[in-house]
Design a protein around this motif. Sequence first.
Motif, PDB file in Angstrom:
ATOM      1  N   ASN A  64      19.101 134.725  95.373  1.00  6.49           N
ATOM      2  CA  ASN A  64      19.167 134.286  96.769  1.00  6.49           C
ATOM      3  C   ASN A  64      20.474 133.584  97.087  1.00  6.49           C
ATOM      4  O   ASN A  64      20.882 133.523  98.247  1.00  6.49           O
ATOM      5  N   CYS A  67      26.677 135.529  96.850  1.00  6.93           N
ATOM      6  CA  CYS A  67      27.486 135.888  98.013  1.00  6.93           C
ATOM      7  C   CYS A  67      27.747 137.392  97.957  1.00  6.93           C
ATOM      8  O   CYS A  67      28.606 137.856  97.210  1.00  6.93           O
ATOM      9  N   ASP A 101      19.525 140.072 111.806  1.00  8.21           N
ATOM     10  CA  ASP A 101      19.198 138.706 111.388  1.00  8.21           C
ATOM     11  C   ASP A 101      19.633 137.718 112.462  1.00  8.21           C
ATOM     12  O   ASP A 101      20.684 137.894 113.094  1.00  8.21           O
ATOM     13  N   GLN A 103      20.192 133.470 113.491  1.00  7.29           N
ATOM     14  CA  GLN A 103      20.323 132.076 113.085  1.00  7.29           C
ATOM     15  C   GLN A 103      20.353 131.212 114.335  1.00  7.29           C
ATOM     16  O   GLN A 103      21.014 131.540 115.321  1.00  7.29           O
ATOM     17  N   HIS A 114      23.672 136.820 109.190  1.00  2.24           N
ATOM     18  CA  HIS A 114      22.744 136.854 108.056  1.00  2.24           C
ATOM     19  C   HIS A 114      22.557 135.504 107.385  1.00  2.24           C
ATOM     20  O   HIS A 114      21.431 135.101 107.072  1.00  2.24           O
ATOM     21  N   ASP A 115      23.636 134.778 107.118  1.00  2.00           N
ATOM     22  CA  ASP A 115      23.573 133.614 106.227  1.00  2.00           C
ATOM     23  C   ASP A 115      23.306 132.314 106.972  1.00  2.00           C
ATOM     24  O   ASP A 115      23.746 132.131 108.108  1.00  2.00           O
ATOM     25  N   TRP A 116      22.644 131.390 106.285  1.00  3.46           N
ATOM     26  CA  TRP A 116      22.424 130.071 106.872  1.00  3.46           C
ATOM     27  C   TRP A 116      23.639 129.171 106.709  1.00  3.46           C
ATOM     28  O   TRP A 116      23.746 128.117 107.326  1.00  3.46           O
ATOM     29  N   THR A 117      24.604 129.619 105.876  1.00  2.15           N
ATOM     30  CA  THR A 117      25.889 128.937 105.763  1.00  2.15           C
ATOM     31  C   THR A 117      27.008 129.927 106.084  1.00  2.15           C
ATOM     32  O   THR A 117      26.812 131.144 106.071  1.00  2.15           O
ATOM     33  N   CYS A 120      30.368 132.082 102.763  1.00  2.00           N
ATOM     34  CA  CYS A 120      30.408 133.346 102.036  1.00  2.00           C
ATOM     35  C   CYS A 120      31.196 134.413 102.788  1.00  2.00           C
ATOM     36  O   CYS A 120      32.064 135.064 102.216  1.00  2.00           O
ATOM     37  N   ARG A 121      30.917 134.591 104.071  1.00  2.00           N
ATOM     38  CA  ARG A 121      31.486 135.716 104.813  1.00  2.00           C
ATOM     39  C   ARG A 121      32.656 135.357 105.711  1.00  2.00           C
ATOM     40  O   ARG A 121      33.547 136.181 105.935  1.00  2.00           O
ATOM     41  N   THR A 128      25.312 127.060 109.428  1.00  2.00           N
ATOM     42  CA  THR A 128      25.451 127.816 110.675  1.00  2.00           C
ATOM     43  C   THR A 128      24.867 127.077 111.864  1.00  2.00           C
ATOM     44  O   THR A 128      25.482 127.022 112.938  1.00  2.00           O
ATOM     45  N   LYS A 183      15.583 133.973 109.697  1.00  2.00           N
ATOM     46  CA  LYS A 183      15.997 133.721 108.316  1.00  2.00           C
ATOM     47  C   LYS A 183      15.568 132.356 107.778  1.00  2.00           C
ATOM     48  O   LYS A 183      15.891 132.026 106.636  1.00  2.00           O
TER      49      LYS A 183
END
Length: 336
Positions: A64, A67, A101, A103, A114-117, A120-121, A128, A183
């Motif tokens: 999970n 990255c 997704d 947020q 997609h990510d909660w932070t 990574c991207r 986020t 998410k």
Amino acid sequence: MSKQRNQPRKKKWFQRKRIWIPLLFIALLFLGNSSYLAKEPEGEPFLLAHRGMAQTFHMENITNGTCTAERIYPPEHPHLENTIPSMQAAFDAGADVVELDVQWTKDNRFAVFHDWTLDCRTNGTGVTRDYTLAELQQLDIGYHYTADEGKTFPFRGKGIGMMPSLDDVLQTFPNHSLLIHIKSNDPLEGKALADVLATLPAKRLAQLSVYGGDEPIETLKQQLPQLRVMSIATMKSCLIPYIAAGWSGYVPQACAHTQLHIPDQIAPWLWGWPNRFMARMEAKDTRVILVAGSGEVSQGFDVPNDLKRVPESFTGGIWTNRIDLIGPAFHENVEK
């Protein structure tokens, strides 16, 4: 003497009865759940494009916290996941449904990401939901994508301003089916999303479905019972009783008007798979999505040869991470 002679016969009869009754039950159980004698469901399967047309990545040792932007395959198309162009490309390639997704943002909006932070991207840092939608939309969402361990970044500079809001997606695709993924497990997000979707007409709401954490989905379900939703909790409440008693044809009420994501390695163990199972679920207005593998990660039917694993009579959704490959192959097979 006659009574003594009849005793062995009665004993043998009772012994045979103990054997034949279980065998008869097993035979009836098989016939009642076999697809061989069941009528094939009408209709065709549909394609669900995970995150639109996205960059894919290798799954080895994934967790999970991995990255995935740092492990993509060499790009074969120019699109980034969860963007308007990637969704349009997915529909153009043959997708019937696009998954996206969301947020929650600092100003109580929904960003499609997609990510909660952000680390990574993007070229941003931190959580986020600590940013407003306007601040998020200034970021370069393709900043950290790399296929060669950081030697090159093929999408750097190309993702600036590419993060849409949920409102943007709904306005851009007013007549397309969408699967929205919450998410987090924050019930307040379920309420916030319910407030957004409650403004839509019933016809539009019927084209949408939502899945995610147990708590936001439960909140969403309470506020919008007409919306099709799914979570781990809703899956368990449907499938556990079905596994226990589905041999009899019983389908729990918890299955009604919901969505199930069934891994293709597990599907054959469900009572009546595929024909009777699909007929039972369709009778409950339950949508079935077939995903690849064991269900541990977001595996899909991603190369044309994978489609051979989909039963010919299956009428649910087929999950794919490579709609650019699966869409043309699938529709070519349908035309044949």
